[in-house]
Design a protein around this motif. Sequence first.
Motif, short mmCIF file in Angstrom:
data_model
loop_
_atom_site.label_atom_id
_atom_site.label_comp_id
_atom_site.label_asym_id
_atom_site.label_seq_id
_atom_site.Cartn_x
_atom_site.Cartn_y
_atom_site.Cartn_z
N VAL A 45 0.85 -1.20 0.00
CA VAL A 45 0.00 0.00 0.00
C VAL A 45 0.87 1.24 0.00
O VAL A 45 2.05 1.19 0.36
CB VAL A 45 -0.93 0.06 1.25
N ARG A 46 0.27 2.36 -0.42
CA ARG A 46 0.99 3.64 -0.39
C ARG A 46 0.98 4.11 1.07
O ARG A 46 -0.07 4.16 1.72
CB ARG A 46 0.24 4.62 -1.29
N ILE A 47 2.17 4.45 1.58
CA ILE A 47 2.25 4.90 2.98
C ILE A 47 2.79 6.32 3.03
O ILE A 47 3.87 6.61 2.49
CB ILE A 47 3.15 3.96 3.81
N THR A 48 2.01 7.19 3.65
CA THR A 48 2.43 8.60 3.72
C THR A 48 2.49 9.05 5.17
O THR A 48 1.94 8.43 6.06
CB THR A 48 1.44 9.51 2.96
N ARG A 49 3.23 10.16 5.37
CA ARG A 49 3.37 10.74 6.72
C ARG A 49 2.91 12.18 6.61
O ARG A 49 3.11 12.83 5.57
CB ARG A 49 4.85 10.68 7.12
N LEU A 50 2.28 12.69 7.67
CA LEU A 50 1.83 14.08 7.68
C LEU A 50 2.98 15.02 7.31
O LEU A 50 4.12 14.77 7.69
CB LEU A 50 1.32 14.47 9.07
N GLY A 51 2.67 16.11 6.62
CA GLY A 51 3.69 17.05 6.18
C GLY A 51 4.23 17.87 7.32
O GLY A 51 3.75 17.80 8.45
N THR A 73 -4.80 20.85 8.53
CA THR A 73 -5.22 20.74 7.14
C THR A 73 -4.01 20.81 6.22
O THR A 73 -3.85 19.99 5.30
CB THR A 73 -6.19 21.89 6.78
N ARG A 74 -3.11 21.76 6.51
CA ARG A 74 -1.91 21.90 5.69
C ARG A 74 -1.02 20.65 5.78
O ARG A 74 -0.46 20.20 4.80
CB ARG A 74 -1.12 23.16 6.08
N ALA A 75 -0.92 20.10 7.01
CA ALA A 75 -0.10 18.89 7.20
C ALA A 75 -0.68 17.71 6.43
O ALA A 75 0.04 16.89 5.88
CB ALA A 75 0.01 18.57 8.68
N LEU A 76 -2.02 17.63 6.39
CA LEU A 76 -2.68 16.55 5.65
C LEU A 76 -2.45 16.71 4.15
O LEU A 76 -2.13 15.74 3.45
CB LEU A 76 -4.19 16.59 5.92
N GLU A 77 -2.62 17.95 3.66
CA GLU A 77 -2.42 18.21 2.23
C GLU A 77 -0.96 17.99 1.83
O GLU A 77 -0.68 17.53 0.74
CB GLU A 77 -2.83 19.65 1.89
N GLY A 78 -0.04 18.33 2.77
CA GLY A 78 1.39 18.23 2.45
C GLY A 78 1.98 16.87 2.78
O GLY A 78 3.19 16.73 2.88
N ARG A 79 1.16 15.86 2.98
CA ARG A 79 1.70 14.55 3.34
C ARG A 79 2.52 13.99 2.20
O ARG A 79 2.24 14.24 1.03
CB ARG A 79 0.56 13.59 3.71
N ARG A 80 3.58 13.27 2.57
CA ARG A 80 4.47 12.76 1.52
C ARG A 80 4.78 11.29 1.77
O ARG A 80 4.72 10.79 2.90
CB ARG A 80 5.75 13.59 1.45
N GLU A 81 5.11 10.64 0.70
CA GLU A 81 5.40 9.20 0.76
C GLU A 81 6.61 8.94 1.65
O GLU A 81 7.60 9.65 1.60
CB GLU A 81 5.68 8.68 -0.65
N MET A 82 6.50 7.92 2.50
CA MET A 82 7.62 7.60 3.40
C MET A 82 8.58 6.64 2.72
O MET A 82 8.17 5.71 2.06
CB MET A 82 7.10 6.93 4.67
N GLU A 83 9.87 6.88 2.96
CA GLU A 83 10.90 6.01 2.38
C GLU A 83 11.43 5.10 3.48
O GLU A 83 11.62 5.53 4.60
CB GLU A 83 12.05 6.85 1.84
N GLY A 84 11.70 3.88 3.10
CA GLY A 84 12.14 2.91 4.12
C GLY A 84 13.57 3.01 4.49
O GLY A 84 14.45 3.47 3.99
#
Lengths: 203, 401
Positions: free
Chosen positions: A168-174, A192-203
């Motif tokens: 699955v795609r896994i993202t973290r709050l911005g 709201t900004r943190a949700l919109e700015g969420r980015r994919e997490m790298e392992g």
Amino acid sequence: MESIALPASVTELMEALSELPGIGPKTASRLAFYLLRGHAELALKLADALHDLVEKTRFCSVCYNVTEEDPCPICSDEGRDHKTLCVVEEPLDLLAIERTGQYNGLYHVLHGALAPLDGIFAEDLRIKELEARVRAGGIEEIILATNPTSEGDYTASYLLTRLKPLGVRITRLGRGLPIGGDLEYADAMTLTRALEGRREMEG
Amino acid sequence: MGPMYVQTLSLRHFRTYARLELELPPAPVLLLGENAQGKTSLLEAIAYLAMGRSPLTTTERHLINWSAVEGGAPFAVVSADVAYRERRERIEIALQQTPTAGGERLGKRIRINGHPVRRADLAGHLNVVLFLPEDVRLVGGPPADRRRHLDDLLSQVSAEYVRALSRYRTALSRRNALLKHLRDEGGDTAQLLPLETALAEAGLFISLQRRACLHHLTRLADEYHRRITGGAWLRLHYRPSFDPLRPTEEAARQPPLFEALEDPPPREALLAAYRQRFEAMRTQEVTRGVTLIGPHRDEIRFIAEAVDLGTFGSRGQQRSAVLALHIAELAWLREMTGEAPLLLLDEVLAELDVARRHRLLDLIGSVEQTILATTDAEMFPAAFRRQALRLRVEGGIITPL
Ligand SMILES: [Zn+2]
């Protein structure tokens, strides 16, 4: 706290109050005497609320939020996006995200964060249940919304290693959330900004 | 930054002191008095502002003068106005005991010019080299003391180093708690992975900084050591418990290659070597319930003329090595910051012969401010005594002479 000068009903209340987090014996006795001195109505209201808390509320068997009906209204709402899951530490964090009015997916409440020094490990959190939910299929994105604290970050990194293999795609709050703070205290705009700015997490 | 010196020092409830307000000149200051009257505590207070922690204790509640506290929450405050060429700064550290749900808690508040800052932000504001008589024990004492000594030096100039140490300690104590839990109760070993990444990142930074610092220190210390011993070479030998630059066991047994610093392998490769080592150690570490590799297990040895002074050195040899180390620290701080640090000397002259005493007095002449504590002013040449500010220290009270 044994005392011959005080009736047992008062000392028992004081003892019970002082077992709450953040309340010392001094505050406990102040609260007890406040209720005792002519605030009978408040005392009975508290008693009812505490009774209902124990009798009526439980955890949703899907997302583990507190609820009076199972599954909870969020999990059973067909109008919500069932492909996105937001993982939070506590029910109050869920509430904070709901207040933004900008999130329409489902939740998963862990009931804490990994804290080895306080004796909290993976098996103490609702992680197995989260994994089972993802394995059951239908979920495309998981937003890891644990607190921007060192424990929250640790928990998110661990969840990434555990959930990544499930595809699955896994993202973290911005960024933008106050570092070291709790999600529940963040204002709606920042969240709201943190949700919109969420980015994919790298392992 | 300009030449730096402490212009005023004020103490509240610190060690022997109930209250102290002291003005100091950019010149040598002689603190005269019997033992246990507060001379060392005054030097400690200044070092505390420079390092953000006391070089004499790891238990901060010992810094509070409990008998001076009259009612209310116990506290201690150390603050100083530090003068530079074109500006002044006020550095302050306050400790306060506050009651909490789980008992008492000692709060620590650091401020620079009134603004609250973190401990790391103290780096680069006030630099000191502290000479204590018991430093001779550094050479043969437990390795943790030598690591702490080096960490205190690096912490004075690098905020990044302080932050890395703090990240490292957090991850280390978490990992140790988790290892014990895995040993006793079992559980998912993948919980170790994020902590190992944190340890590898912070640990790599710490060990490369220590290596670079020791590389300079050993060159400088060797030079002074030869001068004060009539030609004996000295080497500060860094023995990391795990050397990411030489990840195999066999290579780690060789002396460290300082040339490797010029062209270290890429960071990603070093981090990968670190993580692989953790993986290889996993069973052993779970069994022991403790983290066995990393900067918290590094060793630093003093080697003179191929002899390990920690094990085989006489007290006199150890004293020369420590003196050379301190002088090297002064030179290193000067190289790193472009300015001379403050010198804080506690009863150091008494232990030295005449020739070494003179070298030390030369050194004092090369810095802006030196504060010396002694029971015997006669130890100093008359000319030196005349140009120094002389203060009597008695029972936590200071009076000019
Ligand atoms: Zn639910």
